[in-house]
Write an enzyme that holds these catalytic residues in place. Structure first.
Site: not given
Ligand code: PMM
Length: 280
Positions: A204, A244
């Site tokens: 991210k 995840r």
């Protein structure tokens, strides 16, 4: 949790696993690398992404779920649509991962409740549209905890059993890099809500920030896997239920190391048999 994005436009791997056979093969590779479950999604949630229509999302997701389940894989479905969740569950998916926590589609919670499926409730402040990021926080941890608490209450009200609910801080969703980092520094506050915690930091933007060179340029998403594994180790140590990730091997190793250290700490605390009282 390994990620299979069956999309042409996800921010770090869009287009790579877009046909069914390639996506199933990728999911199996992630399991071989150590994933305990595979998260299959057919719609990108990156800021500014346009929504796919329902028929297209079903076409992308359901055959991949079916293919992975046929190979014995535990599958979660990453969707904001009740119809997609319902058909994925019918195809053998175990868990529903809805980044909107049931807010995007009013039919979602009834579907999940009826199926008795585990449900990931992520912190979400609406679909991100270009500059419309609602990222204003006076106290990001307190607000995320309060908003998740309220969302969990609504999900319980809708008939989902308490032991089926997993929570997720929603890193990068209506959040700037510093918000994500503060949330990761306070996972204990999220765990205090009393539900298993999923952390989805993989590749991210906040990692790009942390890793930026002297010129301020962040490395591309696919060069953030070592940093992702570092977050995985820290999240595991803090007590997360799952992480995840797109690249599984490094994270599976990181989680194993965190677990081994935790085991060593526990055995260090345990009374040593055979040691005379008072001799330690
Ligand atoms: N992030 C993305 C997609 N799905 N699901 C959960 N539960 N939590 C997340 O933070 C999350 C998610 C976006 O990342 P991707 O496009 O790389 O899959």
């Amino acid at each position: 949790m390994g990620v299979v994005n069956v999309t042409p436009d996800s921010f770090s791997d869009g287009g790579r696993w877009f046909d069914t056979a390639t996506a199933v093969k990728h999911g199996l590779d992630l399991v071989a690398e150590g994933a305990d479950l595979v998260d299959v999604g057919g719609e990108s949630t990156r800021p500014g992404a346009t929504r796919v229509d329902e028929a297209e999302e079903l076409r992308r997701v359901v055959p991949v779920v079916r293919g992975l389940v046929a190979e014995g894989v535990t599958v979660s479905v990453d969707t904001m649509r009740a119809s997609v969740a319902e058909q994925a569950l019918a195809a053998g998916a175990t868990l529903v991962n809805d980044v909107s926590g049931g807010l995007a589609d009013p039919a979602m919670i009834p579907v999940v409740a009826a199926a008795g499926a585990p449900f990931v409730v992520m912190h979400w402040r609406g679909i991100l549209q270009g500059d419309g990021i609602k990222g204003d926080y006076a106290d990001v941890v307190g607000e995320v905890v309060d908003e998740l608490h309220a969302r969990v209450a609504a999900v319980l009200e809708g008939g989902v059993a308490p032991d089926r609910i997993v929570i997720d801080p929603g890193l990068g969703f209506s959040k700037e890099a510093e918000h994500d980092l503060v949330l990761l520094a306070h996972l204990d506050r999220l765990l205090a809500l009393g539900h298993p915690l999923l952390v989805a930091a993989s590749r991210k933007r906040f990692l790009g920030h942390v890793l930026a060179g002297p010129d301020g340029a962040p490395p591309p998403a696919r060069e953030r896997d070592a940093a992702t594994a570092a977050v995985s180790a820290l999240a595991a140590q803090a007590g997360a239920w799952a992480v995840r990730v797109h690249e599984v091997r490094a994270t599976a190793d990181a989680v194993r190391v965190a677990r081994a250290i935790e085991g060593a700490r526990a055995s260090d605390r345990a009374p040593r048999t055979g040691t005379p009282e008072g001799a330690r």
